[in-house]
Design a protein around this motif. Sequence first.
Motif, PDB file in Angstrom:
ATOM      1  N   LEU A  32      -3.818  -3.132   4.403  1.00 44.16           N
ATOM      2  CA  LEU A  32      -3.785  -2.918   2.950  1.00 44.16           C
ATOM      3  C   LEU A  32      -4.822  -1.877   2.547  1.00 44.16           C
ATOM      4  O   LEU A  32      -4.561  -1.021   1.696  1.00 44.16           O
ATOM      5  CB  LEU A  32      -4.058  -4.240   2.224  1.00 44.16           C
ATOM      6  CG  LEU A  32      -2.967  -5.319   2.288  1.00 44.16           C
ATOM      7  CD1 LEU A  32      -3.436  -6.570   1.565  1.00 44.16           C
ATOM      8  CD2 LEU A  32      -1.676  -4.808   1.672  1.00 44.16           C
ATOM      9  N   TYR A  33      -5.987  -1.946   3.169  1.00 42.93           N
ATOM     10  CA  TYR A  33      -7.080  -1.018   2.838  1.00 42.93           C
ATOM     11  C   TYR A  33      -6.717   0.419   3.193  1.00 42.93           C
ATOM     12  O   TYR A  33      -7.104   1.367   2.494  1.00 42.93           O
ATOM     13  CB  TYR A  33      -8.343  -1.442   3.578  1.00 42.93           C
ATOM     14  CG  TYR A  33      -9.529  -0.538   3.347  1.00 42.93           C
ATOM     15  CD1 TYR A  33     -10.235  -0.576   2.144  1.00 42.93           C
ATOM     16  CD2 TYR A  33      -9.944   0.362   4.328  1.00 42.93           C
ATOM     17  CE1 TYR A  33     -11.315   0.262   1.922  1.00 42.93           C
ATOM     18  CE2 TYR A  33     -11.031   1.203   4.120  1.00 42.93           C
ATOM     19  CZ  TYR A  33     -11.709   1.141   2.912  1.00 42.93           C
ATOM     20  OH  TYR A  33     -12.767   1.974   2.700  1.00 42.93           O
ATOM     21  N   THR A  34      -5.943   0.582   4.297  1.00 46.14           N
ATOM     22  CA  THR A  34      -5.558   1.927   4.722  1.00 46.14           C
ATOM     23  C   THR A  34      -4.324   2.426   3.979  1.00 46.14           C
ATOM     24  O   THR A  34      -3.857   3.540   4.237  1.00 46.14           O
ATOM     25  CB  THR A  34      -5.279   1.966   6.243  1.00 46.14           C
ATOM     26  OG1 THR A  34      -4.288   0.985   6.572  1.00 46.14           O
ATOM     27  CG2 THR A  34      -6.531   1.708   7.028  1.00 46.14           C
ATOM     28  N   GLY A  35      -3.772   1.605   3.072  1.00 50.27           N
ATOM     29  CA  GLY A  35      -2.674   2.062   2.232  1.00 50.27           C
ATOM     30  C   GLY A  35      -1.298   1.601   2.648  1.00 50.27           C
ATOM     31  O   GLY A  35      -0.308   1.876   1.965  1.00 50.27           O
ATOM     32  N   ASN A  36      -1.179   0.872   3.769  1.00 52.46           N
ATOM     33  CA  ASN A  36       0.129   0.408   4.219  1.00 52.46           C
ATOM     34  C   ASN A  36       0.394  -0.973   3.615  1.00 52.46           C
ATOM     35  O   ASN A  36       0.254  -1.999   4.275  1.00 52.46           O
ATOM     36  CB  ASN A  36       0.166   0.348   5.751  1.00 52.46           C
ATOM     37  CG  ASN A  36       1.580   0.406   6.284  1.00 52.46           C
ATOM     38  OD1 ASN A  36       2.498  -0.145   5.692  1.00 52.46           O
ATOM     39  ND2 ASN A  36       1.755   1.070   7.408  1.00 52.46           N
ATOM     40  N   THR A  37       0.781  -0.980   2.340  1.00 55.19           N
ATOM     41  CA  THR A  37       0.908  -2.228   1.575  1.00 55.19           C
ATOM     42  C   THR A  37       1.980  -3.141   2.148  1.00 55.19           C
ATOM     43  O   THR A  37       1.769  -4.352   2.299  1.00 55.19           O
ATOM     44  CB  THR A  37       1.231  -1.907   0.104  1.00 55.19           C
ATOM     45  OG1 THR A  37       0.246  -1.002  -0.395  1.00 55.19           O
ATOM     46  CG2 THR A  37       1.220  -3.171  -0.735  1.00 55.19           C
ATOM     47  N   TYR A  38       3.148  -2.588   2.461  1.00 56.46           N
ATOM     48  CA  TYR A  38       4.274  -3.412   2.922  1.00 56.46           C
ATOM     49  C   TYR A  38       3.962  -4.112   4.241  1.00 56.46           C
ATOM     50  O   TYR A  38       4.073  -5.331   4.355  1.00 56.46           O
ATOM     51  CB  TYR A  38       5.519  -2.533   3.076  1.00 56.46           C
ATOM     52  CG  TYR A  38       6.731  -3.275   3.602  1.00 56.46           C
ATOM     53  CD1 TYR A  38       7.405  -4.187   2.806  1.00 56.46           C
ATOM     54  CD2 TYR A  38       7.178  -3.056   4.903  1.00 56.46           C
ATOM     55  CE1 TYR A  38       8.511  -4.871   3.295  1.00 56.46           C
ATOM     56  CE2 TYR A  38       8.288  -3.727   5.397  1.00 56.46           C
ATOM     57  CZ  TYR A  38       8.950  -4.636   4.592  1.00 56.46           C
ATOM     58  OH  TYR A  38      10.030  -5.309   5.076  1.00 56.46           O
ATOM     59  N   SER A  39       3.543  -3.332   5.241  1.00 53.29           N
ATOM     60  CA  SER A  39       3.236  -3.916   6.556  1.00 53.29           C
ATOM     61  C   SER A  39       2.041  -4.859   6.481  1.00 53.29           C
ATOM     62  O   SER A  39       2.038  -5.925   7.098  1.00 53.29           O
ATOM     63  CB  SER A  39       2.960  -2.803   7.570  1.00 53.29           C
ATOM     64  OG  SER A  39       4.082  -1.983   7.738  1.00 53.29           O
ATOM     65  N   GLY A  40       1.012  -4.458   5.705  1.00 53.03           N
ATOM     66  CA  GLY A  40      -0.166  -5.308   5.554  1.00 53.03           C
ATOM     67  C   GLY A  40       0.180  -6.642   4.926  1.00 53.03           C
ATOM     68  O   GLY A  40      -0.291  -7.698   5.359  1.00 53.03           O
ATOM     69  N   GLY A  41       1.052  -6.605   3.909  1.00 53.75           N
ATOM     70  CA  GLY A  41       1.481  -7.845   3.258  1.00 53.75           C
ATOM     71  C   GLY A  41       2.233  -8.758   4.211  1.00 53.75           C
ATOM     72  O   GLY A  41       2.016  -9.979   4.225  1.00 53.75           O
ATOM     73  N   LEU A  42       3.109  -8.171   5.043  1.00 49.66           N
ATOM     74  CA  LEU A  42       3.868  -8.966   6.008  1.00 49.66           C
ATOM     75  C   LEU A  42       2.955  -9.628   7.038  1.00 49.66           C
ATOM     76  O   LEU A  42       3.126 -10.798   7.389  1.00 49.66           O
ATOM     77  CB  LEU A  42       4.902  -8.087   6.726  1.00 49.66           C
ATOM     78  CG  LEU A  42       6.170  -7.737   5.953  1.00 49.66           C
ATOM     79  CD1 LEU A  42       7.044  -6.807   6.779  1.00 49.66           C
ATOM     80  CD2 LEU A  42       6.953  -8.998   5.587  1.00 49.66           C
ATOM     81  N   VAL A  43       1.992  -8.866   7.524  1.00 53.38           N
ATOM     82  CA  VAL A  43       1.060  -9.403   8.527  1.00 53.38           C
ATOM     83  C   VAL A  43       0.237 -10.553   7.935  1.00 53.38           C
ATOM     84  O   VAL A  43       0.025 -11.582   8.586  1.00 53.38           O
ATOM     85  CB  VAL A  43       0.129  -8.288   9.045  1.00 53.38           C
ATOM     86  CG1 VAL A  43      -0.969  -8.865   9.933  1.00 53.38           C
ATOM     87  CG2 VAL A  43       0.936  -7.249   9.830  1.00 53.38           C
ATOM     88  N   ILE A  44      -0.215 -10.389   6.688  1.00 48.86           N
ATOM     89  CA  ILE A  44      -0.994 -11.445   6.029  1.00 48.86           C
ATOM     90  C   ILE A  44      -0.138 -12.699   5.848  1.00 48.86           C
ATOM     91  O   ILE A  44      -0.610 -13.824   6.092  1.00 48.86           O
ATOM     92  CB  ILE A  44      -1.528 -10.952   4.672  1.00 48.86           C
ATOM     93  CG1 ILE A  44      -2.624  -9.916   4.896  1.00 48.86           C
ATOM     94  CG2 ILE A  44      -2.085 -12.112   3.847  1.00 48.86           C
ATOM     95  CD1 ILE A  44      -3.097  -9.242   3.624  1.00 48.86           C
ATOM     96  N   ILE A  45       1.121 -12.525   5.429  1.00 49.20           N
ATOM     97  CA  ILE A  45       2.020 -13.667   5.238  1.00 49.20           C
ATOM     98  C   ILE A  45       2.220 -14.418   6.549  1.00 49.20           C
ATOM     99  O   ILE A  45       2.154 -15.653   6.593  1.00 49.20           O
ATOM    100  CB  ILE A  45       3.374 -13.201   4.673  1.00 49.20           C
ATOM    101  CG1 ILE A  45       3.208 -12.752   3.214  1.00 49.20           C
ATOM    102  CG2 ILE A  45       4.408 -14.328   4.753  1.00 49.20           C
ATOM    103  CD1 ILE A  45       4.430 -12.078   2.637  1.00 49.20           C
TER     104      ILE A  45
END
Length: 210
Positions: A32-45
């Motif tokens: 998320l910090y590096t700007g990849n919102t979609y992938s970051g959100g999936l990994v967190i979920i």
Amino acid sequence: MSLILLKRLVLFLSALLQVLGLILIGYGILLLYTGNTYSGGLVIIIGFVIMIMAIFGFKAVMSGAPIRILVYVVAVVLLILTQVVFLVIVSHGIKDGISGIISDGFERLWEVERNKSGALAYYENWLHCCGVNSSEDYWIIHHAIPSSCCLDNKCVDQSSVYKAGCKAAFTEYFDDKFLVFKIVCWLLVIGEAVGAVLCCLLYSNLKNET
């Protein structure tokens, strides 16, 4: 294998999966910090789902209820399949997406550098790099090589200038972080698979006792 030993092993794996889930959540926040919102959100979920599953498995084993353990095994098998598909598909997607973000980000910084010196100084000091592609970038725009490009911030001669460009240096840095993500994911899959097998044995033992 005794019933007590099986319970202890499953409880240990549940605790381990919770820790790995936390690591996965941390990696998602990095994305998320590096700007990849979609992938970051999936990994967190996925990290949160793994933690919830591990807690449910812990409680199921502590309760000693065969039906709860069976439900946990089915849920873990589905989770493993989901993770494997996610890892195969997203691993390339994350890496390609981040590569594009890194490239665009450094190109924007370089546009700033053309007008105001020092835009890349943070990365040059941190990653021991120079320019976007190499120190020659500064010669192309007729700028003197900044001290941030040199060892100990002292540009004595050409040998003291960092050779690597910052885009390549940052990509290498992120690749190392991405390797942690893949290792954690596969450890989770292996741990969950072992946990599912142990839970099947535990379920069988509990059913035989009833």
